[in-house]
Scaffold this motif. Structure first.
Motif, PDB file in Angstrom:
ATOM      1  N   ILE A 323       0.638  -1.570   0.337  1.00 11.92           N
ATOM      2  CA  ILE A 323       0.240  -0.108   0.243  1.00 11.92           C
ATOM      3  C   ILE A 323       0.799   1.344  -0.052  1.00 11.92           C
ATOM      4  O   ILE A 323       0.162   2.104  -0.270  1.00 11.92           O
ATOM      5  CB  ILE A 323      -0.681  -0.117   1.014  1.00 11.92           C
ATOM      6  CG1 ILE A 323      -1.842   1.335   0.587  1.00 11.92           C
ATOM      7  CG2 ILE A 323      -0.233   0.500   2.118  1.00 11.92           C
ATOM      8  CD1 ILE A 323      -3.470   0.496   0.256  1.00 11.92           C
ATOM      9  N   SER A 324       1.994   0.808   0.861  1.00 10.73           N
ATOM     10  CA  SER A 324       3.092   1.869   0.841  1.00 10.73           C
ATOM     11  C   SER A 324       3.126   2.953  -0.548  1.00 10.73           C
ATOM     12  O   SER A 324       3.957   3.948  -0.494  1.00 10.73           O
ATOM     13  CB  SER A 324       4.541   2.417   1.669  1.00 10.73           C
ATOM     14  OG  SER A 324       4.716   1.528   1.007  1.00 10.73           O
ATOM     15  N   ASP A 325       3.438   2.399  -1.602  1.00 10.00           N
ATOM     16  CA  ASP A 325       3.376   1.627  -3.097  1.00 10.00           C
ATOM     17  C   ASP A 325       2.449   2.707  -3.832  1.00 10.00           C
ATOM     18  O   ASP A 325       3.131   3.238  -5.157  1.00 10.00           O
ATOM     19  CB  ASP A 325       4.515   0.731  -3.562  1.00 10.00           C
ATOM     20  CG  ASP A 325       5.544   0.743  -2.786  1.00 10.00           C
ATOM     21  OD1 ASP A 325       6.443   1.307  -2.543  1.00 10.00           O
ATOM     22  OD2 ASP A 325       5.651  -0.331  -2.767  1.00 10.00           O
ATOM     23  N   GLU A 370       5.839   1.459 -11.064  1.00 10.19           N
ATOM     24  CA  GLU A 370       6.934   1.985 -10.853  1.00 10.19           C
ATOM     25  C   GLU A 370       7.409   0.202 -10.201  1.00 10.19           C
ATOM     26  O   GLU A 370       6.636  -0.179  -9.218  1.00 10.19           O
ATOM     27  CB  GLU A 370       6.827   3.263 -10.288  1.00 10.19           C
ATOM     28  CG  GLU A 370       6.564   4.186 -11.092  1.00 10.19           C
ATOM     29  CD  GLU A 370       6.627   4.978 -10.111  1.00 10.19           C
ATOM     30  OE1 GLU A 370       6.255   5.441  -8.657  1.00 10.19           O
ATOM     31  OE2 GLU A 370       6.305   6.403 -10.498  1.00 10.19           O
ATOM     32  N   GLU A 371       8.674   0.446  -9.336  1.00  6.55           N
ATOM     33  CA  GLU A 371       9.732  -0.420  -8.498  1.00  6.55           C
ATOM     34  C   GLU A 371       8.977   0.033  -7.238  1.00  6.55           C
ATOM     35  O   GLU A 371       9.348   1.365  -6.915  1.00  6.55           O
ATOM     36  CB  GLU A 371      10.966  -0.299  -8.735  1.00  6.55           C
ATOM     37  CG  GLU A 371      11.510  -1.466 -10.159  1.00  6.55           C
ATOM     38  CD  GLU A 371      10.874  -2.750  -9.927  1.00  6.55           C
ATOM     39  OE1 GLU A 371      11.232  -3.249  -8.503  1.00  6.55           O
ATOM     40  OE2 GLU A 371      10.886  -2.894 -11.106  1.00  6.55           O
ATOM     41  N   PRO A 372       8.848  -1.137  -6.151  1.00  6.33           N
ATOM     42  CA  PRO A 372       8.570  -0.659  -5.294  1.00  6.33           C
ATOM     43  C   PRO A 372       9.588   0.323  -4.451  1.00  6.33           C
ATOM     44  O   PRO A 372      11.047   0.100  -4.742  1.00  6.33           O
ATOM     45  CB  PRO A 372       8.698  -2.096  -4.496  1.00  6.33           C
ATOM     46  CG  PRO A 372       8.863  -3.070  -5.435  1.00  6.33           C
ATOM     47  CD  PRO A 372       8.856  -2.259  -6.840  1.00  6.33           C
ATOM     48  N   ALA A 373       9.364   1.228  -2.858  1.00  4.82           N
ATOM     49  CA  ALA A 373      10.105   2.321  -3.308  1.00  4.82           C
ATOM     50  C   ALA A 373      11.494   1.676  -2.113  1.00  4.82           C
ATOM     51  O   ALA A 373      12.906   2.053  -1.787  1.00  4.82           O
ATOM     52  CB  ALA A 373       9.764   4.119  -2.627  1.00  4.82           C
ATOM     53  N   HIS A 374      10.839   0.758  -1.311  1.00  9.58           N
ATOM     54  CA  HIS A 374      11.747   0.014  -0.228  1.00  9.58           C
ATOM     55  C   HIS A 374      12.913  -0.962  -0.987  1.00  9.58           C
ATOM     56  O   HIS A 374      13.524  -1.624  -0.268  1.00  9.58           O
ATOM     57  CB  HIS A 374      11.282  -0.811   0.751  1.00  9.58           C
ATOM     58  CG  HIS A 374      10.508  -1.854  -0.348  1.00  9.58           C
ATOM     59  ND1 HIS A 374      10.644  -3.170  -0.910  1.00  9.58           N
ATOM     60  CD2 HIS A 374       8.504  -1.625   0.176  1.00  9.58           C
ATOM     61  CE1 HIS A 374       8.596  -3.595  -0.537  1.00  9.58           C
ATOM     62  NE2 HIS A 374       8.030  -2.153  -0.495  1.00  9.58           N
ATOM     63  N   VAL A 375      12.838  -1.733  -2.710  1.00  8.21           N
ATOM     64  CA  VAL A 375      13.296  -2.513  -3.309  1.00  8.21           C
ATOM     65  C   VAL A 375      15.150  -1.749  -3.544  1.00  8.21           C
ATOM     66  O   VAL A 375      14.751  -1.007  -3.725  1.00  8.21           O
ATOM     67  CB  VAL A 375      12.474  -3.061  -4.772  1.00  8.21           C
ATOM     68  CG1 VAL A 375      13.929  -3.338  -4.680  1.00  8.21           C
ATOM     69  CG2 VAL A 375      11.590  -3.770  -4.247  1.00  8.21           C
TER      70      VAL A 375
END
Length: 375
Positions: A323-325, A370-375
């Motif tokens: 959900i954060s992405d 988009e790629e997840p921010a945490h990756v």
């Protein structure tokens, strides 16, 4: 008899009201004229040599537009000030091109009126320089009969129009007002549309210059939305920008119920003729249900993108982690403005149902996750 008296009294009151309105309007117009005459008398006597040696400035309240006029003939500039100020324009005048260029770099104008034949820097050079320094300012050319052909040529360098001298008061006022109308129409056409948060039903009232983002729902970078239902499932559909970019659709390929997808996997495809656009899943999970009505009525997805045109219902696999992405609220609106600007650069929204952007191009540029921010 009584009825006739009543009618006559009513007519009398109406005529009296009209008379009062006319008198009040004329008084207001006369007051405004006196104020402009006064500001015309006082402003031109002020010293503006720190900005430009020959500068004369007349400013009015709530001007129709701000004009800078440049001409080496003071009598022409006097005419500009007197005619345009009385019609509600704020006017600066200078007698040379270099002075004009110095002013446009320091002050905001809507228009520059420049003479063609001037010593030193002529009008063509002024047009070219202002178009380079301040492309947001519209430049009009003042020309005589012998230089009309040259005036027309300046339009290739950025001039918007020309006025021939000698001109009458009526001709100059009409010319200036026409420029204002054209400028306002052009600025409105190029301004970014409004982005507003909308309820699902509100998005059905599609407006050309207005984009809706779903209130209470999350949006992915691939222009699909995800709304969390009361039971924890997630309803998914396409957004307003995709609807406006693609125009009408003829067929939808829906996912199979029970299929498991990951975030970014292909989810559904829109088709029109030989064109197709593949949309990717905003979250991972299992397809619990699809909107079967879209098979019979695919246009439902463009008529009601956030409500009756939903695509599928999903059982999320890792909603808390994904959900954060997704975007919601103010960050969503800010990102949407950037996406609208990108769409304008790519060709703009569809017109009369016909897309201005190739579907393949739209898919490549706008429908990737988009790629997840945490990756």
């Amino acid at each position: 008899m009584t009825a006739l008296v009543v009618v006559l009294m009513f007519v009398g009151f109406v005529l009296l009201d009209l008379l009062i309105r006319v008198v009040a309007r004329r008084r207001a117009e006369n007051k405004q004229r006196r104020e402009r005459e006064e500001v015309l008398r006082t402003s031109v006597r002020l010293d503006f040599t720190h900005e430009a040696r020959s500068l004369r400035r007349v400013e009015v309240d709530n001007p129709r537009a701000r004009i800078l006029a440049v001409d080496d003939e003071p009598v022409v500039l006097d005419s500009f000030r007197k005619i345009l100020v009385m019609d509600g324009f704020s006017v600066d005048t200078v007698e040379s091109g270099p002075e004009a260029l110095g002013l446009v770099q320091r002050r905001d104008y809507d228009f520059v009126f420049t003479d063609l034949k001037m010593p030193g820097m002529d009008g063509v050079e002024v047009v070219k320089a202002i178009h380079h320094l301040r492309p947001d300012i519209d430049v009009a050319v003042i020309t005589g009969y012998a230089t009309i052909e040259s005036a027309v040529e300046t339009m290739q360098h950025g001039a918007v129009d020309y006025v021939q001298k000698p001109f009458t008061e009526e001709e100059l006022v009409r010319f200036a007002r026409t420029l204002v109308i054209k400028r306002e129409a052009r600025l409105q056409a190029h301004s970014l549309p409004v982005v507003r948060l909308a309820t699902p039903a509100m998005a059905e009232e599609e407006a050309e210059r207005e984009y809706c983002v779903p209130g209470g729902a999350f949006l992915s970078s691939g222009h699909t939305w995800a709304r969390i239902e009361a039971g924890g499932q997630v309803r998914v559909g396409l957004d307003d920008l995709a609807r406006k970019a693609l125009g009408g659709i003829e067929r939808i390929e829906l996912p199979e119920p029970g299929t498991r997808v990951k975030r970014g996997d292909p989810l559904f495809t829109l088709r029109r003729g030989g064109h197709s656009a593949l949309f990717r899943s905003p979250i991972g999970g299992r397809i619990a249900e699809v909107n079967a009505l879209l098979g019979e009525d695919p246009a439902r997805v463009t008529r009601s993108p956030y409500d009756r045109g939903w695509i599928c219902l999903m059982d999320p696999a890792d909603l808390a982690g994904e959900i954060s992405d997704l975007r919601i609220g103010r960050p969503l609106v800010e990102w949407y403005q950037k996406e609208i600007a990108r769409l304008q650069e790519a060709g703009g929204p569809a017109e009369r149902g016909a897309p201005a952007v190739d579907w393949t191009t739209f898919e490549e540029r706008f429908l990737r996750i988009e790629e997840p921010a945490h990756v």
